[in-house]
Scaffold this active site. Structure first.
Site, PDB file in Angstrom:
ATOM      1  N   CYS A 125      35.379  45.808 -67.675  1.00  0.00           N
ATOM      2  CA  CYS A 125      33.744  46.097 -68.172  1.00  0.00           C
ATOM      3  C   CYS A 125      34.407  46.391 -69.796  1.00  0.00           C
ATOM      4  O   CYS A 125      34.976  47.644 -70.029  1.00  0.00           O
ATOM      5  CB  CYS A 125      33.051  47.030 -67.796  1.00  0.00           C
ATOM      6  SG  CYS A 125      31.465  47.614 -69.144  1.00  0.00           S
ATOM      7  N   CYS A 182      32.026  49.256 -71.768  1.00  0.00           N
ATOM      8  CA  CYS A 182      32.936  50.127 -71.124  1.00  0.00           C
ATOM      9  C   CYS A 182      33.982  50.939 -71.448  1.00  0.00           C
ATOM     10  O   CYS A 182      34.182  52.070 -71.858  1.00  0.00           O
ATOM     11  CB  CYS A 182      32.653  50.443 -69.189  1.00  0.00           C
ATOM     12  SG  CYS A 182      31.747  48.963 -68.832  1.00  0.00           S
ATOM     13  N   ASP A 183      35.212  50.619 -71.348  1.00  0.00           N
ATOM     14  CA  ASP A 183      36.267  51.206 -70.817  1.00  0.00           C
ATOM     15  C   ASP A 183      37.465  50.591 -71.834  1.00  0.00           C
ATOM     16  O   ASP A 183      38.770  51.033 -72.093  1.00  0.00           O
ATOM     17  CB  ASP A 183      37.232  50.221 -69.470  1.00  0.00           C
ATOM     18  CG  ASP A 183      36.096  50.901 -68.167  1.00  0.00           C
ATOM     19  OD1 ASP A 183      36.220  52.378 -68.346  1.00  0.00           O
ATOM     20  OD2 ASP A 183      36.466  50.056 -67.461  1.00  0.00           O
TER      21      ASP A 183
END
Ligand code: NDP
Length: 313
Positions: A138, A141-142
């Site tokens: 992701c 997300c990261d």
């Protein structure tokens, strides 16, 4: 089927942000929801590290801890949260029936499906070993953790294209590994990728190995036409080869698209069957964020509450 089937006013299947939010709302509405957590209690967020984009956590929070908060809040509101996996359903008539752990059945007039989706992985050992240590599925997300660094992304669909562009704004260089000589992504997304100077595409290439002992330090790419390999130094490796909605047990009972995502009536959580609602990633292949999943869980709770009210009249 046993003759003593347990009844639930509302049955929620799945325990990501969508499931717990549906539980919080239906419990507060006095509907005594029963929630089965499924194979991975807490869902995909339990395999991520820090979550920085969920509103309300000013300092960020670890994914597993956030899901503990969701669960505690749902329990405090009175939801009955149980460990168990929905293994089969019978939606042939009301009340609908769901089999749990292949051993007991529970029935309800209102079922909220929040079974999520699972990222597809390449399936190589180094990917598993370094998961959470530079390997992620992701980018939204990261990606932020690799600010100013070099990263690689594998995949060539709309998700990979979108994530590569997202990463290109944060990272110094994005090495994009494409297994064929063409991308599957829509034309407009392909054009955007090709026009981004710090995305470097490796055509006809596959990931041989992600390099590093305790953290990601590089990737070995093999050109499938020449069989030659090259090593590239990177800090982050993103897998964007698609997701699999966890919808198999519902096949044939409710409408799905050709990739297995449950179809909901736009602007609602209603599926093709009255009384069956879907929320979160199992019905969303576009946004896939914790906050959008939670929002759709709220919608499903309100839709279920209204639906049950119509049955009473
Ligand atoms: P897709 O299935 O569309 O694409 C997967 C990509 O990963 C393909 O390029 C595929 O290659 C590649 N791939 C698959 N397996 C491997 C492997 N083992 N090794 C290397 N590469 C691999 O998935 P997406 O998640 O990109 O998209 C899913 C759906 O969601 C699509 O319908 C898409 O259009 C939609 N979507 C729409 C968005 C939007 O409208 N903004 C944003 C994101 C997704 P190959 O082409 O060779 O099969």
């Amino acid at each position: 089927m046993s003759s003593t089937i347990e009844k639930a006013e509302v049955l929620i299947i799945g325990s990501g942000p969508a499931g717990y939010t549906a539980a919080i709302y239906t419990a507060r509405a006095g509907l005594k929801p029963v929630l089965y957590q499924g194979i991975q209690p807490g869902g995909q967020l339990t395999i991520t590290t820090e979550v920085e984009n969920y509103p309300g956590y000013a300092d960020g929070i670890q994914g597993p801890e956030m899901m503990t908060h969701f669960e505690k809040q749902a329990t405090r509101m009175g939801a009955d949260i149980r460990y168990g996996i929905a293994t089969k359903v019978d939606f042939s008539k009301q009340p609908y029936k769901v089999e749990i752990d292949e051993e007991k059945w529970i029935e309800s007039n209102a079922i909220i499906i929040c079974t999520g989706a699972s990222a597809k992985w390449l399936g190589i050992p180094s990917e598993q070993r370094l998961n959470g240590f530079g390997v992620s599925a992701c980018a939204v997300c990261d990606g932020f953790f690799f600010k100013g660094k070099e990263v690689a992304i594998v995949g060539a669909g709309d998700t990979a294209a979108e994530e590569a562009i997202y990463l290109s704004k944060i990272c110094s260089t994005v090495h994009m590994i494409v297994r064929r000589d063409a991308m599957r992504a829509s034309k407009v997304m392909q054009e955007r990728v090709l026009a981004t100077p710090n995305i470097k595409i490796y055509w006809n290439s596959e990931t041989d190995e992600i390099l590093g002992d305790n953290k990601t330090e590089g990737v070995r790419i093999k050109n499938t036409l020449t069989n030659s390999t090259i090593d590239i130094a990177i800090s982050g490796f993103f897998v964007a080869i698609g997701h699999q909605p966890n919808s198999k047990i519902f096949t044939g009972w409710i409408d799905m698209d050709d990739t297995g995502y449950i179809k909901t009536i736009p602007g609602s959580s209603k599926t093709s069957l009255a009384g069956i609602f879907a929320a979160g990633d199992v019905q969303d292949k576009i946004y896939r964020q914790a906050v959008t999943a939670a929002g759709s869980g709220c919608m499903a709770a309100l839709d279920a509450e209204r639906y049950l009210a119509t049955l009473e009249h």
